[in-house]
Design a protein around this motif. Structure first.
Motif, mmCIF file in Angstrom:
data_model
loop_
_atom_site.group_PDB
_atom_site.id
_atom_site.type_symbol
_atom_site.label_atom_id
_atom_site.label_comp_id
_atom_site.label_asym_id
_atom_site.label_seq_id
_atom_site.Cartn_x
_atom_site.Cartn_y
_atom_site.Cartn_z
ATOM 1 N N ASP A 44 0.821 -1.214 0.000
ATOM 2 C CA ASP A 44 0.000 0.000 0.000
ATOM 3 C C ASP A 44 0.855 1.265 0.000
ATOM 4 O O ASP A 44 0.334 2.375 0.162
ATOM 5 C CB ASP A 44 -0.994 0.005 1.167
ATOM 6 N N GLN A 45 2.181 1.086 -0.168
ATOM 7 C CA GLN A 45 3.157 2.163 -0.313
ATOM 8 C C GLN A 45 3.481 2.872 1.003
ATOM 9 O O GLN A 45 4.107 3.924 1.003
ATOM 10 C CB GLN A 45 2.716 3.189 -1.373
ATOM 11 N N THR A 46 3.072 2.276 2.125
ATOM 12 C CA THR A 46 3.385 2.867 3.425
ATOM 13 C C THR A 46 4.220 1.919 4.273
ATOM 14 O O THR A 46 4.180 0.701 4.100
ATOM 15 C CB THR A 46 2.117 3.227 4.227
ATOM 16 N N ALA A 47 4.973 2.512 5.197
ATOM 17 C CA ALA A 47 5.616 1.774 6.279
ATOM 18 C C ALA A 47 4.940 2.192 7.576
ATOM 19 O O ALA A 47 4.497 3.342 7.708
ATOM 20 C CB ALA A 47 7.109 2.074 6.332
ATOM 21 N N LYS A 48 4.845 1.257 8.518
ATOM 22 C CA LYS A 48 4.212 1.560 9.798
ATOM 23 C C LYS A 48 5.125 1.158 10.943
ATOM 24 O O LYS A 48 5.842 0.163 10.865
ATOM 25 C CB LYS A 48 2.861 0.840 9.930
ATOM 26 N N LEU A 49 5.074 1.959 11.997
ATOM 27 C CA LEU A 49 5.861 1.731 13.199
ATOM 28 C C LEU A 49 4.954 1.161 14.277
ATOM 29 O O LEU A 49 3.841 1.657 14.498
ATOM 30 C CB LEU A 49 6.464 3.061 13.668
ATOM 31 N N TRP A 50 5.449 0.106 14.961
ATOM 32 C CA TRP A 50 4.650 -0.589 15.964
ATOM 33 C C TRP A 50 5.447 -0.787 17.243
ATOM 34 O O TRP A 50 6.665 -0.998 17.196
ATOM 35 C CB TRP A 50 4.247 -1.985 15.461
ATOM 36 N N ASP A 51 4.753 -0.730 18.368
ATOM 37 C CA ASP A 51 5.239 -1.248 19.639
ATOM 38 C C ASP A 51 4.354 -2.445 19.952
ATOM 39 O O ASP A 51 3.136 -2.285 20.096
ATOM 40 C CB ASP A 51 5.122 -0.190 20.735
ATOM 41 N N PRO A 52 4.914 -3.670 20.015
ATOM 42 C CA PRO A 52 4.062 -4.851 20.210
ATOM 43 C C PRO A 52 3.210 -4.805 21.477
ATOM 44 O O PRO A 52 2.234 -5.551 21.572
ATOM 45 C CB PRO A 52 5.072 -5.996 20.258
#
Length: 332
Positions: free
Chosen positions: A143-151
């Motif tokens: 989808d052309q995005t990167a996402k940042l996560w904290d589990p």
């Protein structure tokens, strides 16, 4: 963990002897050694080449007798990447064709602990930060995005937009906290600072889709990209106008690449040409060795953090292989 040096050697006439594990009805997309347990590795695999069907996370144990199944987990869509937790030896995250990430615990083999579904298309890459004190995961999607996560948080922390094509790879810097690189079908490599709203550094790295990237473990300014144009290019972040090296030899697209954790100038790459190649970019003739032991696209590749010569790869031929190429074996 000791980090040795040295390496070299000519390509052997035959591929090195490998221990193999069969993935019946599953095509390998990604493989990664455990950072904690020598001999344990995980493979993200998909049914019907990832075009349709379900996916399976396979956790394997290796010993002198061979490679054995430790756990397997099924998901209702193809799995394309896997990353081990950096703070819990039992936890992994996979990324899927349905736009979701799944958190698994090998001690709780009943299903995912959590599922995060925010991407709108296939998630092709997931990576857990190695920086001390960080519990951050980055994902990259079609989808052309990167996402940042904290589990520990039930939703993404932020979304990174700017790529004009599919994101194939997102990899944390092992040196700089909050810094990751992304490789895209828009022919650019981008360097992001998750701790800053500043726009990313944009490197027009290839005149072709870029499928993979990785950071040198010994030089915080050096990373390499691999693309559909069959080349690998090294980039120094202090001067991105020209690559610091170019590596040629593959005959089809480069699917994944990894720097050695033990050798400052050695890296490995795997390709749709069925081969894995080992390089020393400091040498006039940088190609050290070509391993051809798969009969289909070779998509997954990792180098062990515990054994300086050990490599794992996986392919669409339904096999995972673990082996020691001669170019990584240090003479005693």
């Amino acid at each position: 963990m000791s980090r040795g040096g040295g390496g070299g050697g000519a390509a052997p006439a035959k591929p090195p002897r490998a221990q193999a594990f069969r993935l019946p009805g599953r095509h390998g997309y990604a493989v990664e050694f455990s950072p904690y347990l020598p001999g344990r590795l995980a493979c993200a695999a998909s049914q019907y080449y990832g075009i349709a069907g379900c996916g399976t996370l396979v956790v394997l144990e290796q010993n002198e007798a061979g490679i054995h199944l430790f756990r397997s987990f099924d998901w209702n869509d193809g799995l394309f990447d896997v990353t081990w937790s950096e703070n819990n030896e039992h936890v992994l995250i996979t990324s899927s064709g349905d736009g979701s990430l799944q958190i698994w615990d090998t001690e709780k083999p009943t299903g995912p602990l959590q599922v995060y579904k925010e991407h709108s298309q296939e998630v092709y890459s997931v990576d857990w930060s190695q920086a001390r004190g960080e519990q951050l995961v980055v994902s990259g999607s079609w989808d052309q995005t990167a996402k940042l996560w904290d589990p520990a948080v039930g939703q993404s922390l932020c979304t990174f937009k700017g790529h004009e094509g599919v994101i194939y790879s997102t990899i944390w810097s092992p040196h700089i906290p909050g810094c990751f690189a992304s490789a895209s079908g828009d022919q650019t490599l981008r360097i992001w600072d998750a701790k800053s709203p500043r726009p990313p550094v944009i490197i027009p790295a290839h005149q072709a889709e870029i499928l993979s990237c990785d950071w040198c473990k010994y030089d915080q300014n050096l990373l390499v990209s691999g693309a559909v144009d069959c080349s690998l290019k090294g980039w120094d972040l202090r001067n991105i106008r020209q690559p610091v090296f170019k590596l040629f030899g593959h005959t089809y697209a480069i699917r994944r690449l990894k720097f050695s954790p033990f050798h400052a100038t050695i890296l490995a790459s795997c390709s749709y040409d069925f081969t894995v190649r080992f390089w020393d970019f400091s040498k006039p003739d940088p190609l050290l060795e070509t391993v051809e032991h798969h009969t289909e696209f070779t998509c997954g590749l990792d180098l062990s953090l515990h054994h300086p010569s050990q490599v794992a790869d996986c392919a669409w031929d339904e096999t995972v292989k673990v082996y020691s190429p001669s170019s990584l074996i240090i003479p005693s």
